[in-house]
Design a protein around this motif. Structure first.
Motif, mmCIF file in Angstrom:
data_model
loop_
_atom_site.group_PDB
_atom_site.id
_atom_site.type_symbol
_atom_site.label_atom_id
_atom_site.label_comp_id
_atom_site.label_asym_id
_atom_site.label_seq_id
_atom_site.Cartn_x
_atom_site.Cartn_y
_atom_site.Cartn_z
ATOM 1 N N ILE A 4 0.849 -1.187 0.000
ATOM 2 C CA ILE A 4 0.000 0.000 0.000
ATOM 3 C C ILE A 4 0.882 1.233 0.000
ATOM 4 C CG2 ILE A 4 -1.817 1.233 1.229
ATOM 5 C CD1 ILE A 4 -2.685 -1.392 2.451
ATOM 6 N N VAL A 5 0.710 2.080 -1.007
ATOM 7 C CA VAL A 5 1.524 3.284 -1.155
ATOM 8 C C VAL A 5 0.671 4.506 -0.834
ATOM 9 C CG1 VAL A 5 2.950 4.637 -2.717
ATOM 10 C CG2 VAL A 5 2.906 2.142 -2.933
ATOM 11 N N ASN A 6 1.192 5.372 0.015
ATOM 12 C CA ASN A 6 0.490 6.591 0.384
ATOM 13 C C ASN A 6 0.747 7.654 -0.688
ATOM 14 O OD1 ASN A 6 -0.677 8.802 1.560
ATOM 15 N ND2 ASN A 6 0.407 8.632 3.507
ATOM 16 N N ARG A 7 -0.256 7.953 -1.474
ATOM 17 C CA ARG A 7 -0.113 8.926 -2.559
ATOM 18 C C ARG A 7 -0.196 10.371 -2.076
ATOM 19 N NH1 ARG A 7 2.435 6.097 -6.328
ATOM 20 N NH2 ARG A 7 1.340 4.162 -6.837
ATOM 21 N N ALA A 28 11.777 8.061 -4.028
ATOM 22 C CA ALA A 28 12.637 6.921 -4.379
ATOM 23 C C ALA A 28 13.205 6.267 -3.113
ATOM 24 C CB ALA A 28 13.761 7.386 -5.300
ATOM 25 N N HIS A 29 13.540 7.091 -2.121
ATOM 26 C CA HIS A 29 14.050 6.565 -0.850
ATOM 27 C C HIS A 29 12.977 5.720 -0.149
ATOM 28 C CE1 HIS A 29 16.608 6.742 2.796
ATOM 29 N NE2 HIS A 29 15.447 6.731 3.443
ATOM 30 N N ILE A 30 11.731 6.206 -0.164
ATOM 31 C CA ILE A 30 10.634 5.460 0.467
ATOM 32 C C ILE A 30 10.409 4.125 -0.234
ATOM 33 C CG2 ILE A 30 8.154 5.487 0.965
ATOM 34 C CD1 ILE A 30 8.348 8.516 1.241
ATOM 35 N N GLU A 31 10.411 4.137 -1.559
ATOM 36 C CA GLU A 31 10.152 2.907 -2.306
ATOM 37 C C GLU A 31 11.255 1.879 -2.108
ATOM 38 O OE1 GLU A 31 9.637 4.196 -6.299
ATOM 39 O OE2 GLU A 31 7.581 4.916 -5.993
ATOM 40 N N LYS A 32 12.466 2.342 -1.865
ATOM 41 C CA LYS A 32 13.585 1.416 -1.706
ATOM 42 C C LYS A 32 13.698 0.884 -0.282
ATOM 43 C CE LYS A 32 18.576 0.972 -2.447
ATOM 44 N NZ LYS A 32 19.821 1.640 -2.921
ATOM 45 N N PHE A 33 13.505 1.759 0.707
ATOM 46 C CA PHE A 33 13.737 1.356 2.088
ATOM 47 C C PHE A 33 12.453 1.252 2.916
ATOM 48 C CE2 PHE A 33 17.616 3.647 0.722
ATOM 49 C CZ PHE A 33 18.542 2.606 0.858
ATOM 50 N N ASP A 34 11.294 1.528 2.318
ATOM 51 C CA ASP A 34 9.999 1.431 2.998
ATOM 52 C C ASP A 34 9.914 2.332 4.230
ATOM 53 O OD1 ASP A 34 8.969 -0.434 1.185
ATOM 54 O OD2 ASP A 34 9.897 -2.105 2.261
ATOM 55 N N CYS A 60 3.605 7.113 11.189
ATOM 56 C CA CYS A 60 2.535 6.158 10.901
ATOM 57 C C CYS A 60 2.134 5.406 12.172
ATOM 58 C CB CYS A 60 2.983 5.166 9.823
ATOM 59 S SG CYS A 60 3.437 5.940 8.257
ATOM 60 N N ALA A 61 1.060 4.627 12.055
ATOM 61 C CA ALA A 61 0.571 3.878 13.212
ATOM 62 C C ALA A 61 1.587 2.843 13.677
ATOM 63 C CB ALA A 61 -0.756 3.208 12.867
#
Length: 225
Positions: A4-7, A28-34, A60-61
């Motif tokens: 689930i990606v937060n747009r 790009a950092h988020i997609e690579k390292f979550d 986040c929760a």
């Protein structure tokens, strides 16, 4: 695994004044390292490009697998407490707590919810179930030999469970030793000047109780006061 990606992250970054190149690097950092936080890899710190003062906005929760931050459990309660005075019922909102939370912290969550006037509170501790809908790290769904553990140990556990099931089925069902109270009930119908009525009498032990009701013809039904 469904990711689930937060747009809403790019829009938030634009509102903070980040330019297109900076936003592209952070995404790009988020997609690579979550995670949107800085991470360490091979002894090196890899910055995400997000300013430290903006980190709290993206909490986040649950704590990201490679991150360290998450929304504090009291923040969940305060969000509900802000809306509770305007709602007649309870609020369906889970208070997500980290896996390392203590018994005292869980107790304090219930106490604080009561002090804030919340009508109900639901708590979930991260990792308290073997499988959960939301996870912050990738898991091996294929469950190969290396990840599933010793097969012989699993087979032994299955046999132990099967033996227990057979034992429970062979055990005679226990009967209730406490006799439930019974009562006698009488119904009576009467007619007074064309007005039909009913009386029900319940007797339980040495006490009795009677309920009366009546049915009035439509033409002579008394008006409500």
């Amino acid at each position: 695994m469904l990711k689930i990606v937060n747009r809403g992250v790019p829009d938030a970054l634009r509102r903070f004044g980040y330019n297109a190149k900076e936003i592209e690097g952070i995404i790009a950092h988020i997609e690579k390292f979550d995670t949107i936080e800085d991470v360490e890899e091979n002894g090196k710190n890899i910055p995400s490009g997000l300013k430290p003062e903006h980190l709290a906005v993206f909490d986040c929760a649950f704590k990201p697998y490679r991150g360290k931050r998450s929304i504090h459990y009291l923040a969940h309660l305060k969000m509900m407490a802000a809306a509770q005075p305007f709602i007649s019922g309870a609020i369906s909102k889970t208070v997500n707590m980290p896996g390392e939370c203590t018994i005292e912290e869980i107790r304090d969550t219930y106490v604080q919810a009561w002090k804030m006037g919340l009508k109900c509170v639901a708590i979930y501790r991260d990792g308290s179930k073997r499988s959960q809908p939301l996870n912050t790290k990738k898991t091996n769904d294929g469950c190969g030999k290396a990840s599933c553990g010793d097969v012989s140990a699993l087979e032994a556990s299955f046999k132990e469970l099967e033996t227990e099931v057979v034992r429970l089925r062979a055990k005679p069902a226990s009967r209730c030793a406490i006799a439930l109270p019974t009562r006698a009930r009488c119904h009576a119908q009467f007619d007074i000047a064309g007005h039909e009525g009913y009386m029900t009498s319940d007797c339980l032990g040495t006490t009795s109780r009677a309920n009366c009701s009546s049915r009035w013809p439509r033409k002579v039904r008394p008006s409500a006061v």
